[in-house]
Each structure stands twice: as structure tokens, then as C-alpha cells.
Design a protein around this motif. Structure first.
Motif, PDB file in Angstrom:
ATOM      1  N   LEU A 184       1.302  -0.919  -0.108  1.00  0.00           N
ATOM      2  CA  LEU A 184      -0.138  -0.057   0.270  1.00  0.00           C
ATOM      3  C   LEU A 184       0.060   1.163   0.117  1.00  0.00           C
ATOM      4  N   GLY A 185       2.346   0.965   0.536  1.00  0.00           N
ATOM      5  CA  GLY A 185       3.123   2.431   0.545  1.00  0.00           C
ATOM      6  C   GLY A 185       2.553   3.382   1.033  1.00  0.00           C
ATOM      7  N   GLU A 186       2.342   4.845   0.502  1.00  0.00           N
ATOM      8  CA  GLU A 186       2.126   6.081   1.131  1.00  0.00           C
ATOM      9  C   GLU A 186       0.525   6.034   1.159  1.00  0.00           C
ATOM     10  N   SER A 187       0.192   5.162   1.131  1.00  0.00           N
ATOM     11  CA  SER A 187      -1.303   5.362   1.016  1.00  0.00           C
ATOM     12  C   SER A 187      -2.171   4.702   2.570  1.00  0.00           C
ATOM     13  N   VAL A 188      -0.822   4.876   3.044  1.00  0.00           N
ATOM     14  CA  VAL A 188      -1.268   4.355   4.646  1.00  0.00           C
ATOM     15  C   VAL A 188       0.586   4.338   5.744  1.00  0.00           C
ATOM     16  N   ASN A 189      -0.049   5.155   7.041  1.00  0.00           N
ATOM     17  CA  ASN A 189       0.997   5.231   7.726  1.00  0.00           C
ATOM     18  C   ASN A 189       0.698   3.631   8.985  1.00  0.00           C
ATOM     19  N   ILE A 190       1.957   3.649   9.228  1.00  0.00           N
ATOM     20  CA  ILE A 190       2.172   2.388  10.797  1.00  0.00           C
ATOM     21  C   ILE A 190       2.530   2.663  11.855  1.00  0.00           C
ATOM     22  N   LEU A 191       2.185   2.598  12.200  1.00  0.00           N
ATOM     23  CA  LEU A 191       2.932   3.138  14.275  1.00  0.00           C
ATOM     24  C   LEU A 191       2.823   2.229  14.909  1.00  0.00           C
ATOM     25  N   LYS A 192       3.763   2.059  15.799  1.00  0.00           N
ATOM     26  CA  LYS A 192       4.069   0.732  16.649  1.00  0.00           C
ATOM     27  C   LYS A 192       3.858   1.543  17.852  1.00  0.00           C
ATOM     28  N   VAL A 193       2.838   1.185  18.963  1.00  0.00           N
ATOM     29  CA  VAL A 193       2.720   1.675  20.521  1.00  0.00           C
ATOM     30  C   VAL A 193       2.831   0.216  21.216  1.00  0.00           C
ATOM     31  N   ASP A 194       4.007   0.554  21.964  1.00  0.00           N
ATOM     32  CA  ASP A 194       4.628  -0.937  22.673  1.00  0.00           C
ATOM     33  C   ASP A 194       3.328   0.107  24.156  1.00  0.00           C
ATOM     34  N   VAL A 195       2.353  -0.400  25.005  1.00  0.00           N
ATOM     35  CA  VAL A 195       1.298  -0.780  25.819  1.00  0.00           C
ATOM     36  C   VAL A 195       2.230  -0.299  26.812  1.00  0.00           C
ATOM     37  N   ASP A 196       3.287  -1.077  27.797  1.00  0.00           N
ATOM     38  CA  ASP A 196       3.900  -1.150  28.221  1.00  0.00           C
ATOM     39  C   ASP A 196       4.460   0.103  28.733  1.00  0.00           C
ATOM     40  N   LYS A 197       5.514   1.246  28.012  1.00  0.00           N
ATOM     41  CA  LYS A 197       5.962   2.335  27.559  1.00  0.00           C
ATOM     42  C   LYS A 197       4.892   3.300  27.444  1.00  0.00           C
ATOM     43  N   ASN A 198       3.909   3.317  26.744  1.00  0.00           N
ATOM     44  CA  ASN A 198       2.613   4.297  26.598  1.00  0.00           C
ATOM     45  C   ASN A 198       1.655   3.623  27.077  1.00  0.00           C
ATOM     46  N   GLN A 199       1.296   3.618  28.315  1.00  0.00           N
ATOM     47  CA  GLN A 199       0.093   3.263  29.379  1.00  0.00           C
ATOM     48  C   GLN A 199      -0.933   4.055  29.201  1.00  0.00           C
ATOM     49  N   LYS A 200      -1.205   5.332  29.085  1.00  0.00           N
ATOM     50  CA  LYS A 200      -2.136   6.555  28.837  1.00  0.00           C
ATOM     51  C   LYS A 200      -2.801   6.242  26.854  1.00  0.00           C
ATOM     52  N   ALA A 201      -1.609   5.885  26.412  1.00  0.00           N
ATOM     53  CA  ALA A 201      -2.352   5.992  24.707  1.00  0.00           C
ATOM     54  C   ALA A 201      -3.399   4.470  25.219  1.00  0.00           C
ATOM     55  N   ALA A 202      -2.892   3.420  25.260  1.00  0.00           N
ATOM     56  CA  ALA A 202      -3.128   2.083  25.653  1.00  0.00           C
ATOM     57  C   ALA A 202      -4.748   2.316  26.645  1.00  0.00           C
ATOM     58  N   ASN A 203      -5.529   2.678  27.393  1.00  0.00           N
ATOM     59  CA  ASN A 203      -6.032   3.447  28.024  1.00  0.00           C
ATOM     60  C   ASN A 203      -7.081   4.158  27.566  1.00  0.00           C
ATOM     61  N   LYS A 204      -6.506   4.583  27.161  1.00  0.00           N
ATOM     62  CA  LYS A 204      -7.372   5.997  26.129  1.00  0.00           C
ATOM     63  C   LYS A 204      -8.357   5.043  25.469  1.00  0.00           C
ATOM     64  N   TYR A 205      -7.732   3.852  24.815  1.00  0.00           N
ATOM     65  CA  TYR A 205      -8.465   3.634  23.684  1.00  0.00           C
ATOM     66  C   TYR A 205      -8.283   2.213  23.929  1.00  0.00           C
ATOM     67  N   GLY A 206      -8.445   2.336  25.041  1.00  0.00           N
ATOM     68  CA  GLY A 206      -9.107   0.651  25.563  1.00  0.00           C
ATOM     69  C   GLY A 206      -8.692  -0.609  25.419  1.00  0.00           C
ATOM     70  N   ILE A 207      -7.944  -0.322  25.661  1.00  0.00           N
ATOM     71  CA  ILE A 207      -6.575  -1.927  25.080  1.00  0.00           C
ATOM     72  C   ILE A 207      -6.452  -3.165  25.678  1.00  0.00           C
ATOM     73  N   ARG A 208      -7.452  -3.952  25.832  1.00  0.00           N
ATOM     74  CA  ARG A 208      -7.659  -4.893  26.910  1.00  0.00           C
ATOM     75  C   ARG A 208      -6.823  -6.509  26.945  1.00  0.00           C
ATOM     76  N   SER A 209      -6.285  -6.013  25.104  1.00  0.00           N
ATOM     77  CA  SER A 209      -5.697  -7.502  24.228  1.00  0.00           C
ATOM     78  C   SER A 209      -5.155  -7.342  23.524  1.00  0.00           C
ATOM     79  N   ILE A 210      -3.882  -7.554  23.623  1.00  0.00           N
ATOM     80  CA  ILE A 210      -2.855  -7.284  22.314  1.00  0.00           C
ATOM     81  C   ILE A 210      -2.261  -8.903  21.903  1.00  0.00           C
ATOM     82  N   PRO A 211      -1.722  -8.194  20.081  1.00  0.00           N
ATOM     83  CA  PRO A 211      -1.868  -6.665  19.700  1.00  0.00           C
ATOM     84  C   PRO A 211      -3.641  -6.745  18.982  1.00  0.00           C
TER      85      PRO A 211
END
Length: 98
Positions: free
Chosen positions: A40-67
Motif C-alpha cells: 500500500l506504500g504511502e496510502s497508509v501510515n503504520i505506527l507501533k505503540v508499546d503498551v508498557d511504555k505508553n499506558q496512557k494511549a493504551a488506556n485511552k483506547y481501551g486496549i485490554r488484549s494485545i496485539p
């Protein structure tokens, strides 16, 4: 966190992979995401977020299971999947909102 918000608020779809280094199924995602990006190239951005290092983001989006994968466009959640997703499934989701 401000860079995260900047990316998900773009008009280009942004796929966020919430993961952890200790998570076995999470280790299956990098080659799948690489295949998606290669196709898909430039038609999508892909971002990886480590839930242990970014708990605020994980909580905001209700991440309960990973991936957990969340596809954003203009700051809105357009698609969400918990567990390992296949490249075809991800590509179809991106193409539907691109």
C-alpha cells in the motif's frame, strides 16, 4: 503523545499496532505489517505503540488484549481488530477507507 495525535488526525489512514515485547502473538505482526506497507506504500501510515511504555494511549483506547490494531482516519476509529490479523484483512480495511 503529540506526534501520535498528529499522525492519527491525518487524512491518510494510520494503522496503530498496540503491542508489547513480551507478547508472543505480537511478534507475528511485523512481517504482516511490512507486507501491508510494501503493497500500500504511502496510502497508509503504520505506527507501533508499546503498551508498557505508553499506558496512557493504551488506556485511552481501551486496549485490554494485545496485539490490537486500530485504523484511524482524521482522528476517528475506522476499524479495530484484536489478535493477529492477516495482511489481506488489513489491506481490505485500509482500501475501504482510503
Amino acid at each position: 503523545m503529540s506526534q501520535f495525535h498528529e499522525l492519527i488526525n491525518r487524512n491518510t489512514p494510520t494503522l496503530v499496532d498496540f503491542y508489547a515485547d513480551w507478547c508472543g502473538p505480537c511478534k507475528m505482526m511485523p512481517p504482516i505489517l511490512k507486507e501491508v506497507k510494501n503493497e500500500l506504500g504511502e496510502s497508509v501510515n503504520i505506527l507501533k505503540v508499546d503498551v508498557d511504555k505508553n499506558q496512557k494511549a493504551a488506556n485511552k483506547y481501551g486496549i485490554r488484549s494485545i496485539p490490537t490494531l486500530i485504523l484511524f482516519k482524521n482522528g476517528k476509529i475506522m476499524w479495530r481488530k484484536t489478535g493477529v490479523a492477516q495482511a489481506r484483512e488489513i489491506k481490505n480495511a485500509v482500501k475501504q477507507i482510503a
